[in-house]
Design a protein around this motif. Sequence first.
Motif, PDB file in Angstrom:
ATOM      1  N   SER A 111       0.860  -1.180   0.000  1.00 57.52           N
ATOM      2  CA  SER A 111       0.000   0.000   0.000  1.00 57.52           C
ATOM      3  C   SER A 111       0.897   1.230   0.000  1.00 57.52           C
ATOM      4  N   TYR A 112       0.569   2.181  -0.870  1.00 57.50           N
ATOM      5  CA  TYR A 112       1.415   3.372  -0.985  1.00 57.50           C
ATOM      6  C   TYR A 112       0.542   4.603  -0.858  1.00 57.50           C
ATOM      7  N   GLU A 113       1.022   5.569  -0.091  1.00 60.95           N
ATOM      8  CA  GLU A 113       0.310   6.840  -0.043  1.00 60.95           C
ATOM      9  C   GLU A 113       1.319   7.973   0.052  1.00 60.95           C
ATOM     10  N   TYR A 122       1.159  13.210  -4.721  1.00 60.54           N
ATOM     11  CA  TYR A 122       1.431  12.844  -6.124  1.00 60.54           C
ATOM     12  C   TYR A 122       1.300  14.072  -7.028  1.00 60.54           C
ATOM     13  N   TRP A 172      -2.927  14.341  -2.417  1.00 61.75           N
ATOM     14  CA  TRP A 172      -2.683  13.167  -1.587  1.00 61.75           C
ATOM     15  C   TRP A 172      -3.325  11.955  -2.247  1.00 61.75           C
ATOM     16  N   THR A 173      -2.523  10.932  -2.456  1.00 59.51           N
ATOM     17  CA  THR A 173      -2.988   9.740  -3.159  1.00 59.51           C
ATOM     18  C   THR A 173      -2.644   8.500  -2.338  1.00 59.51           C
ATOM     19  N   LYS A 174      -3.609   7.595  -2.242  1.00 60.81           N
ATOM     20  CA  LYS A 174      -3.372   6.343  -1.530  1.00 60.81           C
ATOM     21  C   LYS A 174      -3.888   5.200  -2.391  1.00 60.81           C
ATOM     22  N   GLU A 175      -3.011   4.221  -2.654  1.00 62.92           N
ATOM     23  CA  GLU A 175      -3.439   3.070  -3.458  1.00 62.92           C
ATOM     24  C   GLU A 175      -2.476   1.907  -3.261  1.00 62.92           C
ATOM     25  N   GLU A 176      -2.905   0.747  -3.731  1.00 65.43           N
ATOM     26  CA  GLU A 176      -2.050  -0.437  -3.669  1.00 65.43           C
ATOM     27  C   GLU A 176      -1.282  -0.545  -4.983  1.00 65.43           C
ATOM     28  N   SER A 236       7.364   3.287  -6.223  1.00 67.62           N
ATOM     29  CA  SER A 236       6.092   2.734  -6.687  1.00 67.62           C
ATOM     30  C   SER A 236       6.168   2.580  -8.206  1.00 67.62           C
TER      31      SER A 236
END
Length: 500
Positions: free
Chosen positions: A70-72, A75, A111-115, A160
């Motif tokens: 998981s990355y946040e 971006y 702000w971005t959060k995703e796998e 990422s």
Amino acid sequence: HGLKIQQAAAAAGTSPAELCEQVSGLFRRALTQAGVAYTDFTRTSEPRHQRAVRHFWGALRDGGVLYKGSYEGWYCTPEESFLPESQLAERKDVHGRPCKVSLETGHEVHWTKEENYMFRLSAFRDRLQKWLRDNPRAIFPDPFYQCVLRWLDEDLPDLSVSRERSRLQWGIPVPGDPTQTIYVWVDALVNYLGVVGYPESHGVWWPAVHHIVGKDILKFHALYWPALLLAAGLEPPERILVHSHWTVRGQKMSKSLGNVVDPSVCMGQYGVDGFRYFLLRQGVPERDCDYYDEKVMKLVNSELADALGGLLNRSTAPSINPSNTYPRFSELCFPKVLDFREAKGTGRVCAEDYELVAAVASLPAQVDSYFEGFQIYKALECITQCVRQTNGFFQRHRPWKLSRRDAAEQLWLDTILHVTLECLRVYGTLLQPVVPHMADKLLSRLAVGPGERALSGLTFLARYDGKPCPFEGRQLGPDTGILFHRLGKSETMKKKKQEA
């Protein structure tokens, strides 16, 4: 591909593929117009490229350097990159609301959060440092080399290397996981391998390759790319040559400021050769250089129209060379000396003349070295200095004052012209990569054939060293008129109005 292309296409009411087709066409036309040749023009939409990317991803996966996590973070879509807090600043957006922006570019971040799939970049710090220590010229010029070394001393978070397919539909899907799209930079960088035959026949070229990149994408090319290559079992490229940017009257080019320079308009104003010459003469890789119209006009008028063009016109004028031939050189008029610095000069030859001969004799090797070292501006500086010296030589001895009825004066007149034309032949040969049309015009006027224009084997003033000169006595080529027309303000303004 990339998120910004996807967004730009949507805003323009077209597809990403159609938008890229248009942009690619603009680049192809600009290169053709500028006289820039290329062996291959590759695009990431080509099947050969996609095959290379899938194979490269497989090599990374098999090497155990990829993992899903998981990355946040913040971006930046225009840069297609996550940025750490240290590279951000607080600003207000167009509506006056507080927002975060990239310190370097001013672009807003979100702000971005995703796998994503992650690449173990941190595992390659030692190998990257060793590569740079062992190859101090791997990144050139030196300020950029030092910059990469500093990055390697800082925190090196894992990278990422994929995006959720639902957010980024256009791009190459991760092999075996259609929910993810391969990150734009991992995709794009593989172009360097794919275009030379990866994964089968790239070994003919790789790693003896040189990349030429802008300073704004240095991190991707000098940090991420070498690490990815090492992870895939390949060596980093031999050299990464980095150039800075053009500013306009001290300001960064920006669509919002309206100060973006259109190269096709410039080529219309100054000619292809004039514009190429200015960019290569004034473009210093290690620092930003400033562009404005008056600067271009002043430089090309002074160095191309006046100094070089004037010298050719004067030395081939019918009044001074009525036979229109490459005159003979007299060793009696211009005797060889062992050290020009100690030469008092015999007869009419003075120390400055010997200095000129020594400077032009060493010029081809000097220019070759600067070209190879990505310092084209220094090569052109050396040529310009020699052109000035040759004009001084011609002016000093005033061949137009010599009498053709006097045998001794005729010998001296022919020798002056021979030395001048030999200098011009060397300049024309060395300037071919920079101003191809003008160099061809100059060499054709001197009757230098297509097979006599190579850098290898370029000799200057052979008769001074007691060797035969193949050009001596040869009929000169037809008069092709003014070598380079002076640029006038009225002419430039007229062209601008026509373009508008």
